[in-house]
Scaffold this active site. Structure first.
Site, short mmCIF file in Angstrom:
data_model
loop_
_atom_site.label_atom_id
_atom_site.label_comp_id
_atom_site.label_asym_id
_atom_site.label_seq_id
_atom_site.Cartn_x
_atom_site.Cartn_y
_atom_site.Cartn_z
N ARG A 236 43.33 -27.78 -13.45
CA ARG A 236 43.57 -29.18 -13.73
C ARG A 236 43.03 -30.02 -12.58
O ARG A 236 43.19 -29.69 -11.40
CB ARG A 236 45.07 -29.45 -13.91
CG ARG A 236 45.66 -28.79 -15.15
CD ARG A 236 45.18 -29.51 -16.42
NE ARG A 236 45.68 -28.86 -17.63
CZ ARG A 236 44.96 -28.02 -18.36
NH1 ARG A 236 43.73 -27.70 -17.97
NH2 ARG A 236 45.44 -27.49 -19.46
N HIS B 176 34.15 -29.27 -17.54
CA HIS B 176 35.40 -28.80 -18.16
C HIS B 176 35.10 -27.84 -19.33
O HIS B 176 35.60 -28.01 -20.45
CB HIS B 176 36.25 -29.97 -18.65
CG HIS B 176 37.72 -29.65 -18.64
ND1 HIS B 176 38.68 -30.57 -18.31
CD2 HIS B 176 38.40 -28.51 -18.92
CE1 HIS B 176 39.88 -30.03 -18.38
NE2 HIS B 176 39.72 -28.76 -18.76
#
Length: 315
Positions: free
Chosen positions: A223, A279
């Site tokens: 994250r 990502h």
């Protein structure tokens, strides 16, 4: 059973769920208000607040991903409704591949060889054996545990860390604040796979980075909120210097960021020892995810209890 779907590929999810549960009424958030209101269950990824405001009778929310931070941050999220997230769902294998590559990027000196190539340099770097390259994995959930054990099977000494005590075969496990300090002081590569929670935000700060041995590398496919960018840039040293020099960090491989896409003015883009990916470390395979979604919906339909997240803990 009324099921409402919200995601960028909602129609594909709707068709698959309707096929598996033919007695259910399955619609997407693009349907008319008359069709989508009064849903029993919401299957969604980052649903907007207005969708919750339309659904006063939700019995459960199924999050189409492992991260629930955006969902929990939604001010319209109804309190008390059970939330189930995807656990692994086929994401562990691509995550293992990503982390394995990132570790080898440094352990086999591919970062240095790329710089040498740019300068037409032919120079073999001394090889550090895997047995001397300790790896720290922060986060030992369903995916983190598999990553840690895969790296250990590759021959690396692996230290794992979690908030609460855990035991994994072949992994030196640490927990709590003291355990984190102990881990940081002895790893050559640090992998962050923690969820985004109040307890983990900014956990990789200046103090944590200073605790790493000089020349360590940072790998974040978890994250973006875990790392303080200013502290990271400070640990990496000047962006106008290609080699690590006396910088605390040798380099970083980063897949997740607080703001995505990563803004064009972020200094991380230009740093010569930072590798950025968009990502993509562990996309969710539809078939594996669908199996979990269907199993959860069937359990709810049968009145069975399903393990849900703890909103206070954030996972």
């Amino acid at each position: 059973m009324q099921i409402l779907i919200h995601s960028t590929d909602a129609e594909q999810w709707r068709a698959a769920i309707a096929d598996a549960l033919p007695t259910a009424s399955v619609v997407t958030s693009e349907a008319s208000l008359e069709l989508r209101q009064d849903a029993d269950y919401l299957v969604a990824w980052q649903p907007p607040g207005w969708l919750f405001e339309e659904q006063p009778h939700l019995k459960g929310i199924l999050n189409l991903g492992a991260g629930v931070d955006a969902l929990l941050a939604n001010p319209s999220l109804p309190p008390g409704v059970p939330i189930v997230k995807l656990r692994d769902a086929g994401m562990a294998d691509p995550m293992i591949d990503y982390v394995r590559y990132a570790v080898l990027h440094f352990q086999r000196d591919f970062d240095r060889y790329a710089r040498q190539q740019a300068h037409l340099q032919w120079q073999e770097q001394p090889l550090v054996p895997k047995a001397d390259w300790a790896i720290g994995v922060l986060g030992l959930g369903a995916i983190g545990a598999r990553v840690a054990q895969a790296l250990a099977a590759d021959g690396f000494p692996v230290h794992g860390w979690s908030l609460r005590p855990k035991n994994l075969d072949g992994i030196t496990c640490h927990h709590g604040e003291a355990g984190l300090k102990a881990l940081l002081g002895q790893v050559t590569s640090l992998v962050t796979l923690l969820p985004d929670t109040p307890a983990t935000r900014g956990i990789i700060d200046a103090e944590a980075l200073a605790a790493l041995p000089r020349g360590a590398s940072l790998i974040n496919p978890g994250r973006g909120s875990l790392i303080e960018e200013t502290a990271l840039l400070e640990a990496l040293g000047p962006a106008d210097r290609e080699d690590e020099g006396d910088a605390r960090l040798r380099g970083a491989v980063l897949d997740a960021f607080p703001v995505e896409p990563l803004p064009a003015d972020s200094p991380l883009w230009q740093h010569p020892r930072v590798l950025i990916t968009p990502h993509m470390a562990a996309p969710t395979p539809r078939d594996a995810a669908l199996a979990q979604v269907i199993a959860t919906l069937r359990a709810w339909q049968a009145g069975e209890s399903v393990p849900s997240i703890d909103p206070a803990a954030g996972y």
